[in-house]
Structures are given as structure tokens and as C-alpha cells.
Design an enzyme around this catalytic site. Structure first.
Site, PDB file in Angstrom:
ATOM      1  N   CYS B  83       0.785  -1.115   0.018  1.00 26.25           N
ATOM      2  CA  CYS B  83       0.160  -0.049   0.067  1.00 26.25           C
ATOM      3  C   CYS B  83       0.861   1.293   0.193  1.00 26.25           C
ATOM      4  CB  CYS B  83      -0.854  -0.064   1.229  1.00 26.25           C
ATOM      5  SG  CYS B  83      -1.874  -1.402   1.331  1.00 26.25           S
ATOM      6  N   CYS B 206     -12.688   0.546   8.820  1.00 30.85           N
ATOM      7  CA  CYS B 206     -12.012   0.156   7.775  1.00 30.85           C
ATOM      8  C   CYS B 206     -11.942   1.162   6.318  1.00 30.85           C
ATOM      9  CB  CYS B 206     -12.345  -1.134   7.258  1.00 30.85           C
ATOM     10  SG  CYS B 206     -12.657  -2.279   8.580  1.00 30.85           S
ATOM     11  N   SER B 207     -10.833   1.143   5.785  1.00 29.72           N
ATOM     12  CA  SER B 207     -11.090   1.911   4.455  1.00 29.72           C
ATOM     13  C   SER B 207     -11.378   0.902   3.578  1.00 29.72           C
ATOM     14  CB  SER B 207      -9.542   2.194   4.204  1.00 29.72           C
ATOM     15  OG  SER B 207      -8.683   1.230   3.937  1.00 29.72           O
ATOM     16  N   ILE B 209     -12.771  -0.768  -0.455  1.00 28.71           N
ATOM     17  CA  ILE B 209     -12.047  -1.431  -1.563  1.00 28.71           C
ATOM     18  C   ILE B 209     -12.576  -0.377  -2.874  1.00 28.71           C
ATOM     19  CG2 ILE B 209     -12.219  -2.905  -3.146  1.00 28.71           C
ATOM     20  CD1 ILE B 209     -11.217  -4.146  -0.768  1.00 28.71           C
ATOM     21  N   LYS B 328      -9.812   6.400   4.759  1.00 31.28           N
ATOM     22  CA  LYS B 328     -11.310   6.234   5.173  1.00 31.28           C
ATOM     23  C   LYS B 328     -12.199   6.673   4.258  1.00 31.28           C
ATOM     24  CE  LYS B 328     -13.858   4.504   7.912  1.00 31.28           C
ATOM     25  NZ  LYS B 328     -14.796   4.314   6.851  1.00 31.28           N
ATOM     26  N   HIS B 332      -9.485   3.846  -0.814  1.00 29.84           N
ATOM     27  CA  HIS B 332      -8.043   3.402  -0.810  1.00 29.84           C
ATOM     28  C   HIS B 332      -7.730   2.272  -2.138  1.00 29.84           C
ATOM     29  CE1 HIS B 332      -4.380   2.000   0.779  1.00 29.84           C
ATOM     30  NE2 HIS B 332      -4.631   1.197   1.630  1.00 29.84           N
TER      31      HIS B 332
END
Lengths: 384, 384
Positions: B83, B206-207, B209, B328, B332
Site C-alpha cells: 500500500c 476500515c478503509s 475497496i 477512510k 483506498h
């Protein structure tokens, strides 16, 4: 820009290494290179790898391999340009040292290809082609190079036997390389009667699926002299792209990216192609070596087939090509190949190539290629 | 080393872009950056991408994207550090210009993540962890960060509500970013009652998809001045690795690679952390942002949770963190994130950030991280 030299290289026996993981293969090789260089410190590392995601389900090699070597927090980068990933790693390492950013840089290449089935490997290798415009329609790499071979045969009269002679030459060289995956000789008869893969290419026209790694330690040339190490200078570096899909090429029989990258590398080195004493080139298929010798300017367009038949590129010829055995006999762990070419040239220029030594070799050229020539990286090496 | 400036940036709306391919998303974004910079030539390009092999079955992005942009034979390289791939691309582009190797360099990041199922995406993202020692045992990224969160809560008393406040802050910022994937606000109540993913992390910790790309044009600062472009100088660049597996870490609550990379970048820039006016950091999970603020030295160890609760990192706080909405809310697309951080800081320093503008911002820091901190890249930007 500072002069850059290679002071250590490492490579282990290539093949189907089912008892070793990617990290083990890489680490063993990197330690050999560090030992050869006589250094116990690195300032940065670059790793070439094409598709560890598809082959072993592992990305983030920067962290994985710096960690496995016990070198965190050293900056580490993985670079990818399909089968030219190793050459690209060498180039980025070269620029890292040349620019003064780092002094001691580890350059490595690695690929672990035999943990998947043949079908999965064919798919993974196919990601070097245009997935949407080539792969989707069923094309694989043997298919793509077969089209290039047919075009070359049609336009220039290149023969089936000339293709086979590339394999015969490279296996003859490879039979003298103890680290080669297939260190045995083959005959024209064996090649032309081997299993058909994609007409006209047969299995013995193709480089194999291989597990392997290669590594080199780069430092400023001035530091190498101070260390009194037998050093090989990287005198030139060139990189170029071309269209990824064959259908966009003006000419199926010409490797423009290799032509451009070689011209840049030679210009940087202040040399001509005929100044080189040996060549390690990207013979992923027999037709590839023929086309590369033309793109490098060793022979005129269309004369690559005749050149191999006449012995021009043999070990004792005017332009020895692939004394290591090439991808064909040595093996082709795709991300490692570009670095392994440098390893061979360093050994040759240090006079350590044993039974395959090219006499009085002072300068060498390595040409590493991605896909069907969508990218190329060329380096010039000179004994310092 | 020459001073380097960013003279153009590009980004399109992020989200589930099912009607666009990786090559289209990247090309649209790169053309925006070229247009913003007012140049029609590039000398080299670097593309950050984590796992195009697993996400879309396509490697060899160097050739694919140079070709799609009509820029062959320009040298192109794809770099990967999970990442942190985008940050690494920015660093390599920076060094390419700083070293004098190239004048006009395109740096891009891209990831197309929604062409696969959720399971496949989880596997692909998991390749940033140690596949053999973490992934094999069933660990996914939410699981790994959940362990880090539990350790942080246990050691420092960080609360469930403090985690939620990171999401609340970043979605508040993101609601002012028209290019964000999720440009809406969330409440603490919504976060702590959202679906549990890996205890204590819930879906709103969670960030997402995301499909997306980001691009920037780098030139020598002297050239930017001659062109009279509103330029942002890259004043510092730092990169570091750490162990890939959490089990090898001395301290689960500390991000050593971020700490080391930030110290290097600040030293290069000749600045202290408190000289920075804004921060774009890697909030792949809410706990990550808390730990990053500690590793950067914005707060003492263990105080990251309290800092967000007290408004220190809010848009109007002393140290505004993730005014863009962060990973977030903005999304991402893993390979693009590091470049998008630079895009946001450039817009902020040019005073073009609209409703989320940080007043009188002159200096910014971007922190991009691979895996659970196995690699980090930090850059310092200053209005020129």
C-alpha cells in the site's frame, strides 16, 4: 553522476527448487553477493520480480526480503517491468549509487515459478502481454513469439533450422555452466522434432519455467578502487518502452525498445556496439535472440538467422551471444534474468567463467526485455 | 541533487468504477496532471501499483501505461511496496529529477480493485502480509490491525470511541471532497454499531475497496520558476522498512518504519515535525491513524487516541490530519493512495482545496505505509 561499479555477485543453481521458498532462494543469493563483495552493510536494496502475487501469493517483497536479510530499516523497493524486472532493478540501483543517494546498494532479482501448475504459470506469464487485447483472446507468450517468428521467416527467409541453431548454441554454452537449469547439449534434429508448442516454435525453442534468483552489490567506482576489489564498472544504462500489444506495432519483426535502450546505453558509455566483447541477451524464445541481435545492430535487419548459422554469435565467434547458456539453457526465472545477465558478464570480465570463458573479455552488454519487447533495459559493463 | 517541484496534479472521482479499466482510469488521471502542469512532454514515468496481477491479471504496467498515454519509447517503471507503492513511485520520480537523470517526470499510482470478488480482494490485499507466516494461518488485514488495536487499547487505554472519532473526523473532511468515494459524515454511534469485521474493528473503522488513480508532474524547481507555474517543492523524502510479520515486532503498538522514514524526510528538508501545517497519513484502519500520529511525533506514545478526541488533528486543530478525508472516506485504491496524498497537499498549498482548505498552509507531510508498517515512505512538501 558518480561512476558505479559491481564488486560482488551471487547466484545459486537454478531449477525446480521445490524445497525452497522465494525468500530462501533470494536470501541465499544475496548473502553470496555480500560475501563476494566483502561488505556487511547495505544502504538500500532494489528487487526485480515480475509476478510474485500470481506465482506465490506474496507482494510487498521490499519488506519481506529486507526483513529476511535482517537489514530493516534499510530502504527497499520492488520494481517490475515483466521479464525486464531484473534489468530495471539493476538500473534503479545504478541510479541510486550514481546520484549519490546511497553508497552500497544490493540489487536482486527473483522469481519462484514452479509452485503453481503449468496453466497458472502460463496465465501469470501472459500478464506481460496486453490482457484485454491479447490474453482475453487466448494468446499466450509462445503464441505471440510464434507470430513474430512467422513474420520474420516470411519477410527475411529465416529458416526453421536457423531457429534451432540458437538453441543448439545456447545449450552448448549452458553445458559449461554448472548453475544452469538444463546444462546439456541439444542437436538441430532434437529441436526440430521436439513437441510443437505454437507453430513454428517447439518446446526446445522455448526457455523454461524456473525458480531462481541473482544478486549484485553496487558501490561508487571510487570506493571499489579504495577497497582494491576486482570491480566491473556499469558504463551505460538505457531503458525504453514500446507498445504492449503486437497489433499496435509497425513491424512485427523489429524490437524498437531494444534498439532505443541500446543506443542510450552505448551513448552513455561512449562506445559502439562493435566495442563489446560479449553479450547476454533475452532469448526467451529462439526467435527472440535472432531479433535482438538485429535490434542491437550486431547484424543488419533480417540477418540474425544467418548470423547464428555462420557462427558469428558462437562462443568463439566475433560477437559471442549468451555464453552463460542464455535464458534457454540457464533457465528463466523471469524477475531474476536481468540480474543474472549482469552476474555472467561480471564473471566473464573477471576471468572467472571457467569452461565458457570468453578470452580477453573487457566489455560486455546485457539486454533484458519485457513481454514481446514492450520494455527493454540495456547495460554496458567494462572491466575497471 | 537538484530541487524538485510538482507543477501539476490530477485525480478523478474514486469509487467502484465498473465501466472503466485500469488503463482508462490511469490515463484520464495522467492527462489531467499533464494539463494542470501545462506540459506536453515527459522524459520518464513511474507508476505505483500493488497487485494488478491479482486484481486484473495484468503486470507490465510500464509498457501498458506508457503505450496508453502514447508516450513510448519513454522509460517507464512500475514500483511496488504494497500500500506504499504510490509513495515509492513519488520517491523514485523525485530521485529521477533530483539526480538530473530526467527533467519532466510523470508519477502515477493506480489500483483497480472491484473487478474481483470480496474474497479475492481480501486475498490480494493479504499478499502485503507475510503469506507463509500470517496469511497461511488465516490472517487478513482487518485481523492484523485488530491485534494492533487490542494491544494499543490494552497498553495505553485507547478507547473504542477514540477509534470511532478518527472515522468521524475523516468522514467530516471527506464530506467536503467531491472526489471522495464516501463523501458523507458518520457519527460515533454509527461507527460503534456498524458491522463487526475483526474485533474491535467494525466496518466503519476500515478503509474501503476502491478503483482509482492519481498523478503528479515533477520538474526541477528552477524549471518550474522559469515556467511561472504555482509550484510545490518536494523538500524531503524518506523511506524505511520494518519486519513484514507482526510476530517479529518488538512492539505491536509502534510503527518503526514510519518513525525512521519521517526522521529522514524531515532531516533532508531541514524541518521539524511542528513546522508542518497539515498531514496526509495512512489511515487504512482507524487505529492506523492513531499509531501514525505517535510515530510521526505529533503526540507522545499512547496519546494518539486522546489527540483525536481533543481535536488536535481536526481540520481546525493544531495538526490537521487527513483534510482530504483520508483513506477512510476518500477511498483506498492501494497503489494510488501515496500519490493522492501528494495531490491533496499540493492543492492545499496552492489554496485550491475549497471547503476543506487549511488556512495559510505552507508546508505539509505525507506518510504512506505498506502492510502493517513493513514499509513506509514520507515526503515533505513546501509552497515554493
Amino acid at each position: 553522476m558518480r561512476d558505479v561499479a559491481i564488486i560482488g555477485v551471487g547466484m545459486t543453481k537454478w531449477g525446480e527448487l521445490w524445497d525452497k521458498s522465494l525468500r530462501t532462494i533470494f536470501t541465499e543469493t544475496a548473502l553470496l553477493a555480500l560475501d563476494d563483495a566483502g561488505v556487511d552493510r547495505i544502504d538500500a536494496m532494489f528487487v526485480g520480480c515480475m509476478s510474485s502475487g500470481l506465482f506465490v501469493g506474496q507482494e510487498h517483497l521490499s519488506s519481506l526480503l529486507a526483513d529476511a536479510l535482517g537489514r530493516t530499516p534499510v530502504p527497499a523497493a520492488r520494481v517490475e517491468s515483466a521479464c525486464a524486472s531484473g534489468g530495471l532493478a539493476l538500473r534503479q540501483g545504478f541510479l541510486e549509487v550514481a546520484s549519490g543517494q546511497s553508497d552500497i546498494v544490493l540489487v536482486g532479482g527473483v522469481e519462484k515459478m514452479t509452485d503453481v501448475t503449468g496453466c497458472e504459470a502460463t496465465f501469470a506469464l501472459g500478464t506481460a502481454a496486453d490482457q484485454e487485447y491479447e490474453g482475453y483472446h487466448g494468446l499466450t507468450f509462445p503464441g505471440l513469439y510464434a507470430m513474430m517468428a512467422v513474420a520474420h521467416m516470411h519477410r527475411y527467409g529465416t529458416t526453421r533450422e536457423q531457429l534451432a541453431l540458437v538453441a543448439v548454441k545456447n545449450h552448448d554454452n549452458g553445458s559449461r555452466n554448472p548453475l544452469a537449469q538444463f546444462p546439456f547439449k541439444v542437436t538441430v534434429d532434437a529441436v526440430v522434432n521436439s513437441v510443437l508448442v505454437a507453430d513454428p516454435l517447439r518446446i526446445l525453442d522455448c526457455s523454461p519455467i524456473t525458480d531462481g534468483a541473482a544478486a549484485a552489490i553496487l558501490v561508487p567506482a571510487e570506493m571499489a578502487r579504495r577497497m582494491k576489489k576486482p570491480a566491473v564498472r556499469i558504463a551505460g544504462s538505457g531503458q525504453a518502452t514500446d507498445t504492449i500489444a503486437l497489433s499496435s506495432r509497425r513491424d512485427l519483426t523489429w524490437l524498437e525498445s531494444t534498439h532505443v535502450a541500446a543506443a542510450k546505453a552505448l551513448a552513455m558509455a561512449g562506445r559502439k556496439i562493435e566495442d563489446m566483447d560479449l553479450f547476454e541477451v533475452h532469448d526467451c524464445f529462439t526467435i527472440a535472440e535472432i531479433m535482438v541481435t538485429e535490434a542491437l545492430g550486431l547484424v543488419d535487419r533480417g540477418q540474425g538467422g544467418r548470423a547464428v548459422a555462420e557462427g558469428l554469435t558462437a562462443r568463439g565467434g566475433r560477437f559471442p551471444v549468451n555464453p552463460s547458456g542464455g535464458l534457454k539453457a540457464k533457465g528463466h526465472p523471469v524477475g531474476a534474468t536481468g540480474v543474472a545477465q549482469a552476474v555472467e558478464i561480471v564473471k566473464q570480465l573477471r576471468g572467472e567463467a571457467g569452461e565458457r570463458q570468453i578470452k580477453s573479455a573487457k566489455r560486455g552488454l546485457a539486454q533484458n526485455m519485457g513481454g514481446t519487447g514492450g520494455s527493454s533495459v540495456v547495460h554496458i559493463f567494462e572491466a575497471d
